[in-house]
Enzyme design. Structure first.
Site, PDB file in Angstrom:
ATOM      1  CG  ASP A   1      -1.785   1.272   1.268  1.00  0.00           C
ATOM      2  OD1 ASP A   1      -2.545   1.483   0.303  1.00  0.00           O
ATOM      3  OD2 ASP A   1      -1.693   2.054   2.236  1.00  0.00           O
ATOM      4  CB  SER A   2       0.149   4.737  -0.953  1.00  0.00           C
ATOM      5  OG  SER A   2      -1.053   4.833  -0.205  1.00  0.00           O
TER       6      SER A   2
ATOM      7  CB  CYS B   1      -2.825   1.036  -2.562  1.00  0.00           C
ATOM      8  SG  CYS B   1      -2.915   2.804  -2.885  1.00  0.00           S
TER       9      CYS B   1
ATOM     10  CD  GLU C   1      -2.347   8.783   6.116  1.00  0.00           C
ATOM     11  OE1 GLU C   1      -1.343   9.489   6.167  1.00  0.00           O
ATOM     12  OE2 GLU C   1      -2.404   7.691   5.494  1.00  0.00           O
TER      13      GLU C   1
ATOM     14  CB  CYS D   1     -10.310   5.253  -0.436  1.00  0.00           C
ATOM     15  SG  CYS D   1      -8.856   5.879   0.441  1.00  0.00           S
TER      16      CYS D   1
ATOM     17  CG  HIS E   1      -6.936   6.105   4.534  1.00  0.00           C
ATOM     18  ND1 HIS E   1      -6.154   5.346   3.692  1.00  0.00           N
ATOM     19  CD2 HIS E   1      -6.077   6.836   5.285  1.00  0.00           C
ATOM     20  CE1 HIS E   1      -4.880   5.632   3.918  1.00  0.00           C
ATOM     21  NE2 HIS E   1      -4.803   6.524   4.878  1.00  0.00           N
TER      22      HIS E   1
HETATM   23  N1  DGL Z   1      -4.356   3.721  -0.090  1.00  0.00           N
HETATM   24  C1  DGL Z   1      -4.944   4.774  -0.879  1.00  0.00           C
HETATM   25  C2  DGL Z   1      -6.174   4.245  -1.618  1.00  0.00           C
HETATM   26  O1  DGL Z   1      -6.771   3.249  -1.247  1.00  0.00           O
HETATM   27  C3  DGL Z   1      -5.298   5.983  -0.046  1.00  0.00           C
HETATM   28  C4  DGL Z   1      -4.096   6.758   0.455  1.00  0.00           C
HETATM   29  C5  DGL Z   1      -3.334   7.466  -0.643  1.00  0.00           C
HETATM   30  O2  DGL Z   1      -3.889   8.381  -1.277  1.00  0.00           O
HETATM   31  O3  DGL Z   1      -2.181   7.096  -0.847  1.00  0.00           O
HETATM   32  O4  DGL Z   1      -6.559   4.812  -2.609  1.00  0.00           O
END
Ligand code: DGL
Length: 273
Positions: free
Chosen positions: A10-11, A73, A158, A192, A194
C-alpha cells in the site's frame, strides 16, 4: 518446496485495513506488508508517478521472495495494476502473480444493488482513472456508476480526526454531492483503504436504505477463493502465521499510527527503494 509470504503493498497505512480482513480469512498464511509511507499519499499523484512507485514496490517484494503480491491500495491498483500485469510481469517475473483490490468488488457489486445505480467514493486518482466504472460496466453493463473524489478524507483519518466534529463537514459534503448526482443510488462502494475508518459518519449522512460496500472482507473472500482455485500458487505460500511489516519511512513513524488501521501494535522494519 520453497515457500514465501504473500506480499501486501500500500502507499502507506491504508492497506492495513485490507490486511486485517485478509488475515481473518487466511490466519495461517505468512504476510509481508510494505507501506510506502515516505511517498504517501498516492491519491493526488499522476499516472506516471503512481505506476513507477508501484512497480518499484512490487519488484522489491519479489526481491524479498514474494511470489504473490496484493496491491492493497485502490489508487495504485487503479492506475498501475493492468500495466504491471500485462507489460512488466511477463518480462520480470512470469511465474509470479500480482492482484489488485478493485476486481473482487466490481465483479460482485451487481448482487448488492436493486436499483442498478451505484456510487463510488474514492481518491481523486482512483476517480480520474475511471477504473471502477469501467470494470463494473464489464461485469454488469446495465449498472449506472457515479463517482465522487473525497480528497480530504485520507488526511482526516491520518490525523486521527476521522471521529471528530470537523470530519462531519467533509463527509457530509461529499455524500451530498454524490447523492445529488444520482438520487437512485442504493449501494455505495468505499473505494479507498481509509474509508472504513469513516464508516460510522458515512452511514450517518447517507439517506436510509443505501448499502455501504466495504472492500476488505470481499477482497479477503476473493483471495481465499483464488488460492483454492490455484493450488500451484497456494502451495508456494508459507503457512506459519508470520507477519512482517516494512516501511519506506522511519519505523517509529509507521508503528505510531499503524494500530489505528490494523487494530493492534506492530513493529516495523525500515527499507529503501
Ligand atoms: N491507499 C490509498 C487508496 O486506497 C489511499 C491513500 C493514498 O492516497 O495514498 O486509494
Amino acid at each position: 518446496m520453497e515457500t514465501s509470504p504473500i506480499g501486501v503493498f500500500d502507499s502507506g497505512f491504508g492497506g492495513l485495513t485490507v490486511l486485517k480482513e485478509i488475515e481473518a480469512a487466511l490466519p495461517e498464511n505468512d504476510f509481508l506488508y510494505l507501506g510506502d509511507n515516505a511517498r504517501t499519499p498516492y491519491g493526488g499523484r499522476s499516472f506516471e508517478i503512481v505506476y513507477a512507485y508501484t512497480l518499484e514496490a512490487v519488484k522489491w517484494l519479489f526481491g524479498r521472495g514474494c511470489r504473490l503480491v496484493i496491491i492493497a491500495c485502490n489508487t495504485a491498483a487503479a492506475k498501475a495494476l493492468r500495466t504491471i500485469q500485462q507489460r512488466d510481469l511477463p518480462r520480470i517475473a512470469p511465474e509470479s502473480r500480482v492482484l489488485g483490490i478493485l476486481r473482487p468488488v466490481t465483479e460482485t457489486i451487481g448482487f448488492r444493488t436493486r436499483s442498478k445505480h451505484v456510487g463510488i467514493l474514492a481518491t481523486a486518482g482512483t476517480v480520474a482513472s475511471n477504473s471502477y466504472a469501467l470494470e463494473i460496466k464489464r461485469f454488469f453493463p446495465g449498472i449506472e456508476v457515479v463517482q465522487e473524489a473525497c480528497p480530504m478524507w485520507v488526511p482526516l483519518v491520518e490525523n486521527n480526526e476521522g471521529g471528530g466534529g470537523g470530519a462531519d463537514y467533509f463527509v457530509k459534503q461529499h455524500i451530498d454531492r454524490l447523492i445529488a448526482r444520482d438520487p437512485r443510488i442504493d449501494a455505495v462502494v468505499l473505494g479507498c483503504t481509509h474509508y472504513p475508518l469513516l464508516q460510522a459518519k458515512i452511514a450517518r449522512y447517507l439517506p436510509p436504505g443505501i448499502e455501504i460496500v466495504s472492500q476488505g472482507e470481499i477482497v479477503a473472500r476473493s483471495l481465499a477463493d483464488y488460492l483454492k482455485r490455484h493450488p500451484e500458487i497456494s502451495l508456494r505460500c508459507g503457512r506459519s502465521g508470520r507477519r512482517e511489516f516494512y516501511t519506506s519511512e522511519k519505523a517509529e513513524v509507521f508503528d505510531k499510527l499503524a494500530s489505528l488501521f490494523y487494530g493492534r501494535q506492530v513493529r516495523s522494519h525500515e527499507m529503501e527503494f
